[in-house]
Design a protein around this motif. Sequence first.
Motif, PDB file in Angstrom:
ATOM      1  N   LEU A  18     -11.356  -7.230  13.400  1.00  9.55           N
ATOM      2  CA  LEU A  18     -10.881  -7.611  12.065  1.00  9.55           C
ATOM      3  C   LEU A  18     -10.983  -6.473  11.053  1.00  9.55           C
ATOM      4  O   LEU A  18     -10.006  -6.186  10.364  1.00  9.55           O
ATOM      5  CB  LEU A  18     -11.660  -8.843  11.589  1.00  9.55           C
ATOM      6  CG  LEU A  18     -10.890  -9.743  10.618  1.00  9.55           C
ATOM      7  CD1 LEU A  18      -9.614 -10.268  11.266  1.00  9.55           C
ATOM      8  CD2 LEU A  18     -11.762 -10.909  10.179  1.00  9.55           C
ATOM      9  N   PRO A  19     -12.124  -5.792  10.914  1.00  8.72           N
ATOM     10  CA  PRO A  19     -12.220  -4.671   9.955  1.00  8.72           C
ATOM     11  C   PRO A  19     -11.251  -3.533  10.289  1.00  8.72           C
ATOM     12  O   PRO A  19     -10.706  -2.898   9.374  1.00  8.72           O
ATOM     13  CB  PRO A  19     -13.666  -4.192  10.085  1.00  8.72           C
ATOM     14  CG  PRO A  19     -14.409  -5.331  10.712  1.00  8.72           C
ATOM     15  CD  PRO A  19     -13.389  -6.023  11.594  1.00  8.72           C
ATOM     16  N   VAL A  21      -8.292  -3.799  11.883  1.00  6.61           N
ATOM     17  CA  VAL A  21      -6.946  -4.247  11.533  1.00  6.61           C
ATOM     18  C   VAL A  21      -6.759  -4.207  10.021  1.00  6.61           C
ATOM     19  O   VAL A  21      -5.726  -3.760   9.524  1.00  6.61           O
ATOM     20  CB  VAL A  21      -6.691  -5.675  12.078  1.00  6.61           C
ATOM     21  CG1 VAL A  21      -5.367  -6.228  11.564  1.00  6.61           C
ATOM     22  CG2 VAL A  21      -6.714  -5.665  13.602  1.00  6.61           C
ATOM     23  N   ALA A  22      -7.769  -4.666   9.283  1.00  4.79           N
ATOM     24  CA  ALA A  22      -7.694  -4.678   7.824  1.00  4.79           C
ATOM     25  C   ALA A  22      -7.547  -3.252   7.281  1.00  4.79           C
ATOM     26  O   ALA A  22      -6.773  -3.010   6.359  1.00  4.79           O
ATOM     27  CB  ALA A  22      -8.938  -5.340   7.242  1.00  4.79           C
ATOM     28  N   ALA A  23      -8.284  -2.306   7.863  1.00  3.46           N
ATOM     29  CA  ALA A  23      -8.219  -0.915   7.419  1.00  3.46           C
ATOM     30  C   ALA A  23      -6.840  -0.312   7.698  1.00  3.46           C
ATOM     31  O   ALA A  23      -6.273   0.378   6.854  1.00  3.46           O
ATOM     32  CB  ALA A  23      -9.304  -0.098   8.124  1.00  3.46           C
ATOM     33  N   VAL A  25      -3.912  -1.969   8.171  1.00  3.70           N
ATOM     34  CA  VAL A  25      -2.919  -2.624   7.316  1.00  3.70           C
ATOM     35  C   VAL A  25      -3.051  -2.119   5.881  1.00  3.70           C
ATOM     36  O   VAL A  25      -2.049  -1.824   5.227  1.00  3.70           O
ATOM     37  CB  VAL A  25      -3.102  -4.160   7.370  1.00  3.70           C
ATOM     38  CG1 VAL A  25      -2.223  -4.850   6.327  1.00  3.70           C
ATOM     39  CG2 VAL A  25      -2.765  -4.670   8.763  1.00  3.70           C
ATOM     40  N   GLY A  26      -4.272  -1.993   5.387  1.00  2.00           N
ATOM     41  CA  GLY A  26      -4.497  -1.506   4.025  1.00  2.00           C
ATOM     42  C   GLY A  26      -3.998  -0.067   3.863  1.00  2.00           C
ATOM     43  O   GLY A  26      -3.377   0.266   2.861  1.00  2.00           O
ATOM     44  N   TRP A  29      -0.150  -0.044   3.969  1.00  4.98           N
ATOM     45  CA  TRP A  29       0.370  -0.631   2.726  1.00  4.98           C
ATOM     46  C   TRP A  29       0.253   0.364   1.575  1.00  4.98           C
ATOM     47  O   TRP A  29       1.167   0.510   0.765  1.00  4.98           O
ATOM     48  CB  TRP A  29      -0.408  -1.904   2.414  1.00  4.98           C
ATOM     49  CG  TRP A  29       0.076  -2.597   1.188  1.00  4.98           C
ATOM     50  CD1 TRP A  29       1.216  -3.313   1.053  1.00  4.98           C
ATOM     51  CD2 TRP A  29      -0.564  -2.628  -0.114  1.00  4.98           C
ATOM     52  NE1 TRP A  29       1.320  -3.797  -0.231  1.00  4.98           N
ATOM     53  CE2 TRP A  29       0.252  -3.389  -0.973  1.00  4.98           C
ATOM     54  CE3 TRP A  29      -1.759  -2.071  -0.614  1.00  4.98           C
ATOM     55  CZ2 TRP A  29      -0.096  -3.615  -2.309  1.00  4.98           C
ATOM     56  CZ3 TRP A  29      -2.095  -2.295  -1.937  1.00  4.98           C
ATOM     57  CH2 TRP A  29      -1.267  -3.059  -2.767  1.00  4.98           C
TER      58      TRP A  29
END
Length: 35
Positions: A18-19, A21-23, A25-26, A29
């Motif tokens: 999760l971290p 993927v979040a990194a 995607v962030g 973006w």
Amino acid sequence: MGAIKPWQLLVTGICCLLPVVAAVVGGVWAIRREK
């Protein structure tokens, strides 16, 4: 300690990914927004 159950492995994998993927995607973006 009992044997590791498949769902425990799945939860651990999700918590680890999760971290990451979040990194990603962030970061993507942010790069797209800069241009």
